[in-house]
Design a protein around this motif. Structure first.
Motif, mmCIF file in Angstrom:
data_model
loop_
_atom_site.group_PDB
_atom_site.id
_atom_site.type_symbol
_atom_site.label_atom_id
_atom_site.label_comp_id
_atom_site.label_asym_id
_atom_site.label_seq_id
_atom_site.Cartn_x
_atom_site.Cartn_y
_atom_site.Cartn_z
ATOM 1 N N THR A 7 31.660 21.078 10.798
ATOM 2 C CA THR A 7 32.921 21.672 11.252
ATOM 3 C C THR A 7 32.760 23.187 11.296
ATOM 4 O OG1 THR A 7 34.183 19.904 10.166
ATOM 5 C CG2 THR A 7 35.398 21.879 10.841
ATOM 6 N N MET A 8 32.949 23.775 12.465
ATOM 7 C CA MET A 8 32.870 25.224 12.591
ATOM 8 C C MET A 8 34.274 25.824 12.485
ATOM 9 S SD MET A 8 31.498 27.620 15.736
ATOM 10 C CE MET A 8 29.901 26.776 15.792
ATOM 11 N N VAL A 9 34.450 26.721 11.535
ATOM 12 C CA VAL A 9 35.712 27.441 11.370
ATOM 13 C C VAL A 9 35.563 28.794 12.069
ATOM 14 C CG1 VAL A 9 37.359 28.431 9.739
ATOM 15 C CG2 VAL A 9 36.159 26.290 9.179
ATOM 16 N N VAL A 10 36.426 29.070 13.010
ATOM 17 C CA VAL A 10 36.387 30.321 13.771
ATOM 18 C C VAL A 10 37.713 31.043 13.569
ATOM 19 C CG1 VAL A 10 36.083 31.384 16.041
ATOM 20 C CG2 VAL A 10 34.908 29.235 15.506
ATOM 21 N N ARG A 38 43.264 17.603 6.963
ATOM 22 C CA ARG A 38 43.575 16.186 7.089
ATOM 23 C C ARG A 38 43.252 15.672 8.494
ATOM 24 N NH1 ARG A 38 47.066 14.036 3.195
ATOM 25 N NH2 ARG A 38 48.265 12.824 4.720
ATOM 26 N N LEU A 39 43.452 16.510 9.507
ATOM 27 C CA LEU A 39 43.091 16.130 10.869
ATOM 28 C C LEU A 39 41.578 15.997 11.015
ATOM 29 C CD1 LEU A 39 45.553 18.464 12.791
ATOM 30 C CD2 LEU A 39 45.512 15.969 13.004
ATOM 31 N N VAL A 40 40.848 16.958 10.449
ATOM 32 C CA VAL A 40 39.386 16.943 10.573
ATOM 33 C C VAL A 40 38.802 15.704 9.913
ATOM 34 C CG1 VAL A 40 37.270 18.095 9.825
ATOM 35 C CG2 VAL A 40 39.129 19.430 10.824
ATOM 36 N N GLU A 41 39.266 15.377 8.715
ATOM 37 C CA GLU A 41 38.679 14.232 8.023
ATOM 38 C C GLU A 41 39.066 12.911 8.658
ATOM 39 O OE1 GLU A 41 39.858 14.175 3.947
ATOM 40 O OE2 GLU A 41 42.011 14.168 4.373
ATOM 41 N N ARG A 42 40.035 12.936 9.581
ATOM 42 C CA ARG A 42 40.397 11.730 10.330
ATOM 43 C C ARG A 42 39.723 11.688 11.695
ATOM 44 N NH1 ARG A 42 44.030 12.663 6.605
ATOM 45 N NH2 ARG A 42 45.432 11.020 5.835
ATOM 46 N N GLY A 43 38.837 12.645 11.950
ATOM 47 C CA GLY A 43 38.039 12.584 13.155
ATOM 48 C C GLY A 43 38.538 13.391 14.332
ATOM 49 N N VAL A 44 39.592 14.197 14.146
ATOM 50 C CA VAL A 44 40.062 15.044 15.246
ATOM 51 C C VAL A 44 39.004 16.107 15.530
ATOM 52 C CG1 VAL A 44 41.850 16.667 15.986
ATOM 53 C CG2 VAL A 44 42.474 14.616 14.694
ATOM 54 N N ARG A 45 38.642 16.276 16.784
ATOM 55 C CA ARG A 45 37.478 17.096 17.137
ATOM 56 C C ARG A 45 37.820 18.568 17.352
ATOM 57 N NH1 ARG A 45 34.296 13.932 21.769
ATOM 58 N NH2 ARG A 45 32.768 15.549 21.294
ATOM 59 N N PHE A 46 39.083 18.883 17.601
ATOM 60 C CA PHE A 46 39.453 20.288 17.798
ATOM 61 C C PHE A 46 40.828 20.518 17.184
ATOM 62 C CE2 PHE A 46 41.523 23.741 20.088
ATOM 63 C CZ PHE A 46 40.558 24.728 20.016
ATOM 64 N N VAL A 47 40.915 21.485 16.304
ATOM 65 C CA VAL A 47 42.184 21.831 15.646
ATOM 66 C C VAL A 47 42.407 23.323 15.830
ATOM 67 C CG1 VAL A 47 43.489 21.842 13.491
ATOM 68 C CG2 VAL A 47 41.819 20.017 13.929
ATOM 69 N N ASN A 48 43.583 23.702 16.292
ATOM 70 C CA ASN A 48 43.906 25.106 16.528
ATOM 71 C C ASN A 48 45.106 25.487 15.662
ATOM 72 O OD1 ASN A 48 43.933 27.636 17.649
ATOM 73 N ND2 ASN A 48 45.000 27.049 19.511
ATOM 74 N N ILE A 49 44.902 26.412 14.733
ATOM 75 C CA ILE A 49 45.981 26.919 13.885
ATOM 76 C C ILE A 49 46.362 28.300 14.390
ATOM 77 C CG2 ILE A 49 46.731 27.437 11.535
ATOM 78 C CD1 ILE A 49 44.396 25.768 10.526
ATOM 79 N N ILE A 50 47.625 28.511 14.679
ATOM 80 C CA ILE A 50 48.087 29.786 15.237
ATOM 81 C C ILE A 50 49.067 30.449 14.285
ATOM 82 C CG2 ILE A 50 49.329 30.886 17.155
ATOM 83 C CD1 ILE A 50 48.417 28.578 18.936
ATOM 84 N N HIS A 51 48.853 31.729 14.044
ATOM 85 C CA HIS A 51 49.868 32.551 13.379
ATOM 86 C C HIS A 51 50.062 33.786 14.244
ATOM 87 C CE1 HIS A 51 52.398 34.163 10.262
ATOM 88 N NE2 HIS A 51 51.760 35.307 10.376
ATOM 89 N N ALA A 52 51.222 33.939 14.822
ATOM 90 C CA ALA A 52 51.409 34.897 15.922
ATOM 91 C C ALA A 52 52.143 36.165 15.517
ATOM 92 C CB ALA A 52 52.162 34.214 17.069
#
Length: 218
Positions: free
Chosen positions: A110-113, A57-71
């Protein structure tokens, strides 16, 4: 008309617009049930699945960097129970995220890393005098895997090879600087030009190393 005052006003207005849009953005109930089920979203619960859907949802609204963390991958012990739980927890939503981005035409840009700062030893960890760690794995920076998808990455391949037990790299190593140089290249940036001089020498994001890996490019 003071430019500093105008800048401060603009910052406050931007913050207000962000606060206004946040409730709608975070309301996953607006997604179709089929989409939430694909990710494994559980209403009212904080989870990795919820975060993956929120990322789309962030990406399709134009957010340029999204970081998902599972620690919680630091399996120094109890790997027989913790690792299966983590892999099941992550597998469904990350697959759903990539599929969702592709279906919406967003994956090409969108690059998924997916990765971490190091891997785990292929051998069991057994710290002297501590039997609780017999079933764990220690930190291991010498050979580990990452995956990349979309954003100009060539899919459907495995690049690099470890030895037979996964202790060291024996073919096509990818140092962090090479990975970063390749990613920057796909973002349209030349890592060799992102340079600043400090204390008598040139510094850049890949420091004095870093080469684009052409085999990773689509």
């Amino acid at each position: 008309g003071d430019p500093e005052v105008q800048t401060r006003i603009a910052q406050y207005e931007l913050a207000f617009r962000m606060q206004q849009s946040a409730p709608e953005l975070a309301d996953l109930s607006s997604e179709p049930e089929s989409v939430r089920a694909r990710y494994g979203v559980e209403p009212g619960k904080v989870s990795f699945a919820n975060n993956c859907l929120l990322a789309r949802r962030l990406v399709e609204r134009g957010v340029r960097f999204v970081n998902i963390i599972h620690a919680s991958w630091d399996h120094h012990s109890s790997i027989d129970t913790e690792l299966p739980w983590n892999t099941r927890m992550a597998d469904q939503p990350i697959a759903a995220l990539i599929r969702d981005l592709k279906q919406r035409g967003l994956l090409d840009e969108t690059m998924v890393v997916w990765g971490s700062e190091f891997g785990r030893t292929p051998l069991g960890e057994n710290r002297k005098g501590d039997n609780s760690n017999v079933t764990g794995r220690d930190h291991h920076p010498y050979a580990f895997s990452m995956f990349l998808a979309g954003g100009g990455i060539k899919g459907g391949q495995v690049y690099g090879e470890s030895d037979e037990i996964g202790w060291g790299v024996v073919k096509d190593p990818v140092p962090p600087a090479d990975l970063h140089a390749t990613m920057l290249h796909l973002f349209g940036l030349d890592h060799l030009k992102l340079t600043h001089r400090f204390q008598g020498r040139d510094f850049r994001l890949t420091d004095v190393a870093g080469n684009v890996i052409p085999q990773l490019l689509a």
